[in-house]
Scaffold this active site. Structure first.
Site, PDB file in Angstrom:
ATOM      1  N   HIS A  62       0.887  -1.173   0.000  1.00  0.00           N
ATOM      2  CA  HIS A  62       0.000   0.000   0.000  1.00  0.00           C
ATOM      3  C   HIS A  62       0.920   1.216   0.000  1.00  0.00           C
ATOM      4  CE1 HIS A  62      -3.543  -2.459   1.348  1.00  0.00           C
ATOM      5  NE2 HIS A  62      -2.576  -3.183   1.895  1.00  0.00           N
ATOM      6  N   ARG A  64      -0.208   4.339  -0.909  1.00  0.00           N
ATOM      7  CA  ARG A  64      -1.025   5.473  -0.435  1.00  0.00           C
ATOM      8  C   ARG A  64      -1.233   6.614  -1.417  1.00  0.00           C
ATOM      9  NH1 ARG A  64      -3.007   2.232   3.227  1.00  0.00           N
ATOM     10  NH2 ARG A  64      -1.805   1.971   5.127  1.00  0.00           N
ATOM     11  N   ASP A 310       2.739  -6.750   2.548  1.00  0.00           N
ATOM     12  CA  ASP A 310       1.563  -5.966   2.947  1.00  0.00           C
ATOM     13  C   ASP A 310       2.006  -4.650   3.603  1.00  0.00           C
ATOM     14  OD1 ASP A 310      -1.019  -5.134   3.367  1.00  0.00           O
ATOM     15  OD2 ASP A 310      -1.485  -6.552   4.955  1.00  0.00           O
TER      16      ASP A 310
HETATM   17  O1  DOR Z   1      -3.346  -3.997   8.319  1.00  0.00           O
HETATM   18  C1  DOR Z   1      -3.762  -3.681   7.199  1.00  0.00           C
HETATM   19  N1  DOR Z   1      -3.537  -2.454   6.699  1.00  0.00           N
HETATM   20  N2  DOR Z   1      -4.456  -4.558   6.486  1.00  0.00           N
HETATM   21  C2  DOR Z   1      -5.072  -4.222   5.331  1.00  0.00           C
HETATM   22  O2  DOR Z   1      -5.724  -5.050   4.740  1.00  0.00           O
HETATM   23  C3  DOR Z   1      -5.017  -2.846   4.834  1.00  0.00           C
HETATM   24  C4  DOR Z   1      -3.825  -2.163   5.346  1.00  0.00           C
HETATM   25  C5  DOR Z   1      -3.873  -0.686   5.097  1.00  0.00           C
HETATM   26  O3  DOR Z   1      -4.141  -0.299   3.949  1.00  0.00           O
HETATM   27  O4  DOR Z   1      -3.634   0.073   6.008  1.00  0.00           O
END
Ligand code: DOR
Length: 445
Positions: A62, A64, A310
């Protein structure tokens, strides 16, 4: 064309570790051989004592951007990624706007083309109401489809069973899913709020985002994939019981249902909440040490196919809120490889198996062209690592825009020395080299 000859590295590739020379010509690997005689014009790197790995293709990050750039940007996090040996990333759709239209996907591709130092790809987001977009968007432009079957950062929950069935039936793309059953989570949360009020102890996170919530949702997604024939990839397994849902009876290229595990679920356990607090609040939650052991076992037995980070940065200020307000997620791309190389040294996984899960398998699963392996004709996305050089994560070295790491103070047993993306040296012993930008990932379809 520019040539770089890397000599005497221990190449870790396709199940073997062998000492070889490797010649880069332009953006590609030209030659791999026991000994390559220098011609005189090439740059030379003596990699004696170092291991060379194909760069990690991280299939879940991610970054952002757009919309949440106070937390991170594609520019900042892609630089942290190459410092961590990640040469390609696949980024998630829970940005603002969400990546649920062709235009939003094109906008992200444009931002990445202008700012990413690593190679980039994106998942298209499915929602309760964008079925027509899913059917019509140009699927050569996305690595796959992402569905949140449990709510997390960004309000992208898909909870309409009929829509889900239609989505599963209407795409050939890999469907990557976040699996946590919303009804179970809501009931658990209500019960904890009744008991503790707003100040639920962080240790209760795995009771709220429970094993049962994960198992119910993963098994339902698998049922749906079986009944529709969809190509399903279950993201971030966190429990022992879910590993029983996956098999190792076929090579990856023939599997229709696959699984991923992330570095935090392999490193931390619920015993760490006391020290780390909400800094290790993730969805799905970090659970028991026995879950962690089962995840390692399933990874080694090929029931889990892929390793990812992640990477999900939030600011320290956001993370320091009380349990209900602190967002889930943490930054990982810069330190995940040193953590996993440390696990190699601790005997949890072999180096060859690690490379299969970080590099070969993401390329196979997402059908990424000419990456993920050390092969002549493939892009020179390479990492040189020193397995003898210890490294402790400290504040000054952190490249994430949010400026913190859940690993701060953690001593690792290995160091990323150099990273090449498309033949360009972009990270060299602690420094980012702004030599070139990354390329868009291309998919065989
Ligand atoms: O812990 C997480 N943060 N799990 C997710 O699925 C999304 C992610 C986030 O985008 O912050």
């Amino acid at each position: 064309m520019r040539e770089i000859l890397i000599q005497n590295a221990q190449l870790v590739n396709e199940g073997q570790i062998v000492q070889k020379d490797l010649l880069i010509r332009g953006s590609k690997i030209e030659k791999i051989s026991d000994h390559i005689t220098p011609m005189g014009n090439e740059e030379r790197i003596d990699a004696t004592g170092l291991h060379m790995l194909p760069g990690w293709i991280d299939d879940q990050v991610h970054f952002r951007e757009p919309g949440l750039t106070h937390k991170a940007t594609i520019a900042t996090e892609s630089r942290a990624a190459v410092a961590g040996g990640i040469t390609s990333f696949i980024e998630m759709p829970n940005t603002q706007p969400q990546t649920t239209t062709q235009k939003a996907l094109d906008d992200k591709l444009n931002i990445a083309a202008q700012t990413s130092i690593a190679n980039y790809g994106f998942l298209f987001g499915g929602t309760n109401d964008n079925l027509e977009e899913i059917k019509s968007f140009d699927n050569t432009k996305a690595a796959g489809l992402k569905l949140f079957l449990g709510s997390s950062t960004g309000n992208m929950l898909v909870d309409d069973e009929e829509v889900l069935k239609k989505i599963f039936s209407s795409t050939d793309l890999p469907i990557a899913v976040h699996c946590e059953d919303e009804t179970t989570i809501k009931a658990n949360l209500a019960q904890h709020l009744a008991q503790y009020g707003e100040h639920i102890p962080i240790e209760k996170h795995p009771e709220i985002r429970s094993e049962q919530a994960c198992y119910l949702s993963s098994s339902r997604a698998i049922e749906l994939a079986k009944s529709t024939g969809a190509r399903l990839h279950v993201f971030h397994l966190s429990t022992a019981i879910e590993t029983e849902l996956f098999s190792n009876d076929k090579p990856l290229a023939e599997k229709k249902i696959t699984a991923e595990v992330c570095v935090h679920h392999l490193w931390f356990s619920e015993e760490d909440y006391a020290e780390k607090g909400t800094l290790i609040k993730w969805n799905p939650a970090v659970k028991k040490a026995t879950d962690r052991e089962a995840l390692w076992k399933a990874l080694n037995e090929d029931k889990i196919d892929i390793l990812a980070t992640d990477h999900a940065p939030h600011t320290m200020e956001e993370k320091q809120n009380s349990y209900t307000k602190a967002p889930s997620g943490g930054p990982l791309v810069q330190h995940a490889f040193p953590a996993l190389l440390t696990a190699v040294k601790q005997g949890k996984i072999s180096l060859e198996k690690l490379v299969e899960k970080t590099s070969h398998n993401p390329a196979i699963l997402f059908r990424i062209q000419n990456r993920g392996f050390l092969r002549p004709g493939y892009y020179a996305d390479l990492v040189l690592v020193d397995l003898q050089k210890k490294y402790t994560v400290n504040q000054e070295d952190i490249l994430y825009k949010c400026g913190w790491s859940p690993f701060e103070g953690t001593p690792f047993e290995a160091t990323i020395e150099k990273t090449f993306v498309n033949g360009n040296l972009v990270y060299d012993e602690g420094k980012i080299i702004e030599s070139a930008l990354g390329k868009k990932l291309c998919f065989d379809r």
